[in-house]
Design an enzyme around this catalytic site. Sequence first.
Site, mmCIF file in Angstrom:
data_model
loop_
_atom_site.group_PDB
_atom_site.id
_atom_site.type_symbol
_atom_site.label_atom_id
_atom_site.label_comp_id
_atom_site.label_asym_id
_atom_site.label_seq_id
_atom_site.Cartn_x
_atom_site.Cartn_y
_atom_site.Cartn_z
ATOM 1 N N ASP A 75 119.403 81.703 98.004
ATOM 2 C CA ASP A 75 118.600 80.120 98.188
ATOM 3 C C ASP A 75 118.008 79.634 97.064
ATOM 4 O OD1 ASP A 75 116.655 82.019 98.823
ATOM 5 O OD2 ASP A 75 116.488 81.725 100.931
ATOM 6 N N ASN A 146 110.424 83.605 111.363
ATOM 7 C CA ASN A 146 111.004 82.566 112.527
ATOM 8 C C ASN A 146 112.501 83.340 112.580
ATOM 9 O OD1 ASN A 146 112.169 81.748 110.274
ATOM 10 N ND2 ASN A 146 111.476 79.651 110.560
ATOM 11 N N HIS A 148 114.659 83.507 110.214
ATOM 12 C CA HIS A 148 115.647 82.992 109.220
ATOM 13 C C HIS A 148 116.052 84.101 108.390
ATOM 14 C CE1 HIS A 148 112.434 81.341 106.006
ATOM 15 N NE2 HIS A 148 112.612 82.673 105.996
ATOM 16 N N GLU A 153 117.558 78.675 109.124
ATOM 17 C CA GLU A 153 116.267 78.388 109.998
ATOM 18 C C GLU A 153 117.030 78.352 111.449
ATOM 19 O OE1 GLU A 153 113.757 78.673 108.858
ATOM 20 O OE2 GLU A 153 113.212 77.264 107.261
HETATM 21 C C1 GLP Z 1 111.620 83.235 102.261
HETATM 22 C C2 GLP Z 1 112.906 83.485 101.879
HETATM 23 C C3 GLP Z 1 113.904 84.527 102.645
HETATM 24 C C4 GLP Z 1 112.879 85.604 102.777
HETATM 25 C C5 GLP Z 1 111.889 85.383 103.757
HETATM 26 C C6 GLP Z 1 110.807 86.382 103.865
HETATM 27 O O1 GLP Z 1 111.470 82.062 102.923
HETATM 28 N N1 GLP Z 1 113.737 82.285 101.602
HETATM 29 O O2 GLP Z 1 115.007 84.701 101.803
HETATM 30 O O3 GLP Z 1 113.754 86.573 103.363
HETATM 31 O O4 GLP Z 1 111.237 83.999 103.369
HETATM 32 O O5 GLP Z 1 109.858 86.514 102.880
HETATM 33 P P1 GLP Z 1 108.932 87.922 102.872
HETATM 34 O O6 GLP Z 1 109.965 88.852 102.267
HETATM 35 O O7 GLP Z 1 108.017 87.596 101.777
HETATM 36 O O8 GLP Z 1 108.643 88.259 104.085
#
Ligand code: GLP
Length: 261
Positions: A75, A146, A148, A153
């Site tokens: 993304d 959440n 995702h 989302e």
């Molecule tokens: C972000 C990314 C996701 C990621 C998630 C968790 O928003 N777009 O791809 O997996 O948040 O982040 P983290 O690994 O910092 O907990």
Amino acid sequence: MIELPCEGLRVFVSATPAEAERAVAREITELLTRAPEAVLGLATGSSPTGVYQELARLVASRRLSFARASSFNLDEYLDLDADHPQSFRRWMREHLFERIDLPRKRARFPVQDARGDSSAAACARFEGELLAAGGVDLQLLGIGRNGHVGFNEPGSARSTRTREVELHPWTREDAARAFGALELVPTRALSMGVETILDARAIRVLAFGERKAEIVRAALEGPIGPECPATYLRGHRDVRVHLDLASAGLLASARAVGLDA
Ligand code: GLP
């Protein structure tokens, strides 16, 4: 590292994130040794950072090369310059690409082209490139607070492909500190869809720390559906979830084997 008895996917709990990160880096090394032209699906965020450090170390010691590989990132924020400090393109450069030998032109993101084509055209182009590359061999994935995956989302259908999405309030809140203020966090992004992610031949999920325990329980043991897109991973033919003791802490399957004691 121990494996928990979970339905629909394989779950491994390590004493520390480092143990899990080494295991995933080893798998990527084995894949690239067997198939140097392999296609990797990459994620940003704190979850995969240790894996990237380990991969960079292996490249520096010449035990691993990405020279013939290619990558597709999950993304990217919409309307953010590639050099913006919070863009995922810059994040990937700083955490991985500057430290490995992957040819930069084969590191792709769902982004609009230099002439600013529409987001729909950008997403179609990204899916086309993915198809032309033969699909993702191994996808790295984190889970948002959440539920995702990528920026799919809550509310995302299983059948979604790469598209423009609106970011959930929690996602923007989580990003606010890095951006400096909530108003500075983009409201929209382009993201691989759930089905795009599930097309990967193998998926490796990383989730560490107590703050992920609740969502890990929902993802692995809660009802499957759009309220928690990570639940769609259950049933994929080759998915492994790597947890540490803290993120596994609320799982019934962890309690069943006495891991929460
Ligand atoms: C972000 C990314 C996701 C990621 C998630 C968790 O928003 N777009 O791809 O997996 O948040 O982040 P983290 O690994 O910092 O907990």
